[in-house]
Design a protein around this motif. Structure first.
Motif, PDB file in Angstrom:
ATOM      1  N   LYS A 149     -17.665 -15.289  -3.072  1.00 28.83           N
ATOM      2  CA  LYS A 149     -17.966 -15.805  -4.407  1.00 28.83           C
ATOM      3  C   LYS A 149     -18.625 -14.343  -4.091  1.00 28.83           C
ATOM      4  CE  LYS A 149     -19.027 -19.386  -7.202  1.00 28.83           C
ATOM      5  NZ  LYS A 149     -19.630 -21.066  -6.580  1.00 28.83           N
TER       6      LYS A 149
ATOM      7  N   ALA B 228     -16.863 -12.343  -7.772  1.00 26.74           N
ATOM      8  CA  ALA B 228     -18.066 -11.830  -8.756  1.00 26.74           C
ATOM      9  C   ALA B 228     -18.175 -10.707  -9.245  1.00 26.74           C
ATOM     10  CB  ALA B 228     -19.917 -12.489  -8.160  1.00 26.74           C
TER      11      ALA B 228
ATOM     12  N   ALA C  72     -17.146 -11.378 -17.021  1.00 32.92           N
ATOM     13  CA  ALA C  72     -17.599 -12.067 -16.489  1.00 32.92           C
ATOM     14  C   ALA C  72     -19.209 -13.134 -17.059  1.00 32.92           C
ATOM     15  CB  ALA C  72     -18.021 -11.493 -15.227  1.00 32.92           C
ATOM     16  N   ARG C  73     -19.906 -12.384 -17.730  1.00 38.69           N
ATOM     17  CA  ARG C  73     -21.320 -12.793 -18.254  1.00 38.69           C
ATOM     18  C   ARG C  73     -20.590 -14.425 -18.748  1.00 38.69           C
ATOM     19  NH1 ARG C  73     -26.234  -9.818 -19.210  1.00 38.69           N
ATOM     20  NH2 ARG C  73     -24.203  -7.665 -19.353  1.00 38.69           N
TER      21      ARG C  73
ATOM     22  N   VAL D 108     -21.663 -15.410 -15.065  1.00 47.21           N
ATOM     23  CA  VAL D 108     -21.821 -14.454 -13.834  1.00 47.21           C
ATOM     24  C   VAL D 108     -22.813 -13.760 -14.475  1.00 47.21           C
ATOM     25  CG1 VAL D 108     -20.896 -12.323 -12.492  1.00 47.21           C
ATOM     26  CG2 VAL D 108     -19.754 -14.604 -13.009  1.00 47.21           C
TER      27      VAL D 108
ATOM     28  N   MET E  74     -26.208  -8.974 -10.086  1.00 50.22           N
ATOM     29  CA  MET E  74     -24.775  -7.750  -9.457  1.00 50.22           C
ATOM     30  C   MET E  74     -24.505  -6.564  -9.684  1.00 50.22           C
ATOM     31  SD  MET E  74     -23.295 -10.588  -8.126  1.00 50.22           S
ATOM     32  CE  MET E  74     -23.534 -12.311  -8.163  1.00 50.22           C
TER      33      MET E  74
ATOM     34  N   GLU F 294     -25.776 -15.475 -20.070  1.00 44.83           N
ATOM     35  CA  GLU F 294     -24.987 -16.483 -19.025  1.00 44.83           C
ATOM     36  C   GLU F 294     -25.432 -18.047 -18.725  1.00 44.83           C
ATOM     37  OE1 GLU F 294     -26.073 -12.905 -18.723  1.00 44.83           O
ATOM     38  OE2 GLU F 294     -27.232 -12.643 -16.900  1.00 44.83           O
TER      39      GLU F 294
ATOM     40  N   ILE G 221     -13.536 -17.861 -11.183  1.00 44.29           N
ATOM     41  CA  ILE G 221     -14.950 -17.141 -11.653  1.00 44.29           C
ATOM     42  C   ILE G 221     -15.000 -17.815 -12.329  1.00 44.29           C
ATOM     43  CG2 ILE G 221     -14.885 -15.286 -13.378  1.00 44.29           C
ATOM     44  CD1 ILE G 221     -16.313 -14.444 -10.842  1.00 44.29           C
TER      45      ILE G 221
ATOM     46  N   TYR H 133     -17.453 -20.349 -11.932  1.00 49.45           N
ATOM     47  CA  TYR H 133     -18.881 -19.589 -10.735  1.00 49.45           C
ATOM     48  C   TYR H 133     -19.932 -20.327 -10.272  1.00 49.45           C
ATOM     49  CZ  TYR H 133     -21.625 -15.875  -9.154  1.00 49.45           C
ATOM     50  OH  TYR H 133     -22.820 -15.284  -8.757  1.00 49.45           O
ATOM     51  N   ARG H 134     -20.154 -20.829 -11.758  1.00 47.32           N
ATOM     52  CA  ARG H 134     -21.762 -21.588 -12.203  1.00 47.32           C
ATOM     53  C   ARG H 134     -21.651 -23.163 -11.255  1.00 47.32           C
ATOM     54  NH1 ARG H 134     -26.320 -19.361 -11.895  1.00 47.32           N
ATOM     55  NH2 ARG H 134     -26.035 -17.680 -12.870  1.00 47.32           N
TER      56      ARG H 134
END
Lengths: 293, 236
Positions: free
Chosen positions: A163, A167, A178-179, A183, A188, B73, B101, B104-105
């Motif tokens: 994972k 990410a 991604a943010r 993430v 990262m 985030e 993704i 992801y959390r």
């Protein structure tokens, strides 16, 4: 013919070192878009740590692992403390920051560990040379190539099967998306720098005992690694490995067969960088950047 | 109906340039709210302000949290999903990876089941599950961006011009799906659009934004009947 094959094997061994350091460069370039000129000096510092630990009597393998672990932490801290404050600056600023880091680390090791050359580095494996036919294959070559193979497999598993690897690829491709998916991009990036530093540490502790440890030990290696990354493409891990091996072999064969270049063999990587930039700036495996309008 | 998102005196700036001059609006639970406005009115900035992507001041209360000054985030974690303008996909990842993704959390074990669920809603994504998102058509990328946002199981989805650059038939299909999600799942949405006809069709209430301030607000029926709105945004 056997001389050619011997030099080919030597070249592949050195190429494995260039490849792993080039992998570290690619790792940082893909995630943060930065050419880390300090990658070699970070590996240098790691190797001094390794020397320090073994000098204090730690077993070699333990010292390697300890140096890698500390390098991981150090690399992550460098991202957080040195790079993060300037990450949105112009490329010129970033280049200057990493060159500053290069100079700082180079001076720190001399202050901290002395500027004399350390020749008492223990080896992780015995010196040995095999001679199948008349070709000479040293234990150094086998260990370096084996190390590169293991590193490649581990990196592949990390990026494709975990994972955190997923990410990191997401951050490398689009940090904003991604943010927005939650993430933690900063963590990262720290992880990426830590990984690159640990990878450089591994390359450093395996190659430097062959050439002696001093403040300038990593400098020509870094130039060859930059040539490797440029040749393969700065955004391509596969390119870094292939580029590293090509550069290593080119160096070994040039040293053997082109006597005119003895002593100035650094012309090889510089020539390669120049050639790549003129003919195929994105490198052999790199992607040409195309903006879709 | 309880208030999910309450915004008051929202200001945002890029450096010295102030773009939003004190917005007040609310999104109730289960509502689809539309923000209309011309290019440069501050629609995108409004959503970016809510997601912590620009310098923001004022008050934003979401589901019991005050979120001004939080990082993107963190805001994502408490249940606001943001589908940014123009293909918010991660182009180097495959479709399936994009969806992972999005989750992801999450720590639960229903991620795979959710992926299947969004494949049912957007069948074109399932057919392309292992392709890189960058190779998808514009409409498919927009569906993927929305599905990825929904993978986080958000309480509120921010949609930034979902119709941008899509063929009319694709846009209609997309808005029909969004409308169904709002009606059947009670998914709350804040949609920013230039295409007022479409947006007013699925929203229950709306606001009109002009140069960083809200100038008209009301139910979508009221807005559709407002002469100023009709002239400026509906082309009639």
């Amino acid at each position: 013919m056997s001389l050619f094959l011997t030099q080919l094997m030597n070249g592949i061994g050195n190429g494995a070192v260039y490849a792993s350091l080039a992998l570290a460069l690619v790792l940082i370039f893909r995630t943060t878009g930065i050419l880390n000129f300090a990658q070699g000096e970070m590996a240098l510092y790691s190797t001094y740590l390794f020397w320090y630990f073994t000098d204090r009597g730690l077993p070699v393998v333990v010292a390697i692992l300890a140096a890698m672990a500390l390098s991981f932490i150090g690399g992550a801290l460098v991202e957080r403390v040195v790079i993060r404050p300037v990450e949105h600056s112009s490329p010129l600023v970033l280049v200057i920051v990493t060159i500053g880091l290069f100079l700082a680390l180079n001076s720190i090791v001399q202050v901290q560990f002395g500027s004399d050359i350390k020749t008492n580095l223990p080896r992780a494996y015995p010196k040995h040379t095999w001679r199948p036919g008349n070709v000479q294959i040293s234990a150094d070559t086998l260990v370096l190539v084996g190390m590169l193979a293991v590193v490649c497999v581990l990196l592949y598993l990390l990026f494709q099967r975990t994972k955190i690897g997923l990410a990191m690829r997401a951050v490398a491709s689009s940090s904003e998306s991604a943010r927005l998916s939650g993430v933690p991009v900063g963590q990262m990036l720290m992880f990426g720098w830590g990984l690159a530093a640990a990878l450089g540490a591994l390359a450093g502790v395996l190659v430097i005992p062959q050439i002696g440890l001093q403040a300038s030990s990593m400098q020509s290696i870094l130039v060859f690694s930059f040539a490797a990354a440029a040749l393969g493409g700065f955004d391509s891990p596969v390119g870094a490995v292939v580029g590293g091996l090509i550069v290593g072999v080119a160096e070994a064969l040039t040293t053997q067969y082109v006597h005119a270049l003895n002593g100035i063999v650094l012309i090889v990587p510089f020539g390669l960088i120049l050639g790549v930039l003129m003919v195929r700036p994105q490198g052999l495996f790199g992607r040409r950047t195309v903006e879709r309008v | 109906m309880s208030v999910l998102l309450e915004v008051s005196e929202l200001r945002a700036s890029y450096g010295a340039v102030r773009v939003l001059h004190g917005l007040d609006f609310v999104v109730n639970e289960g509502e689809a709210v539309v923000i209309l406005g011309a290019n440069g009115a501050g629609k995108t900035t409004t959503l970016r302000a809510l997601s912590g992507m620009v310098e923001t001041s004022g008050h934003v209360h979401f589901d019991g949290h005050s979120i001004v000054g939080s990082r993107s985030e963190q805001i994502s974690r408490i249940g606001i999903a943001h589908v940014p303008q123009g293909r918010g996909t991660i182009v180097d990842l495959t479709v399936a990876e994009n969806l992972r993704i999005g989750a992801y959390r999450r720590r639960d074990r229903e991620v795979a089941a959710d992926i299947e669920r969004w494949y049912d809603v957007f069948p074109k994504l399932e057919a392309r599950a292992d392709q890189q998102a960058g190779n998808l058509s514009g409409g498919e990328q927009q569906m993927l961006a929305i599905a990825r946002a929904l993978m986080s199981r958000p309480k509120l989805v921010l949609l930034d011009e979902p119709s941008l650059g899509l063929a009319p038939i694709v846009t209609q299909e997309l808005f029909r799906t969004l409308g169904e999600l709002n009606h059947t799942e009670g998914l709350s949405m804040l949609i920013v659009e230039q295409n007022a006809n479409l947006a007013l069709g699925i929203g229950s209430r709306g606001y009109v934004l002009e140069t960083g301030s809200i100038v008209v607000s009301g139910t979508t029926d009221e807005l559709a009947g407002d002469d100023g709105v009709r002239r400026a945004y509906l082309g009639v």
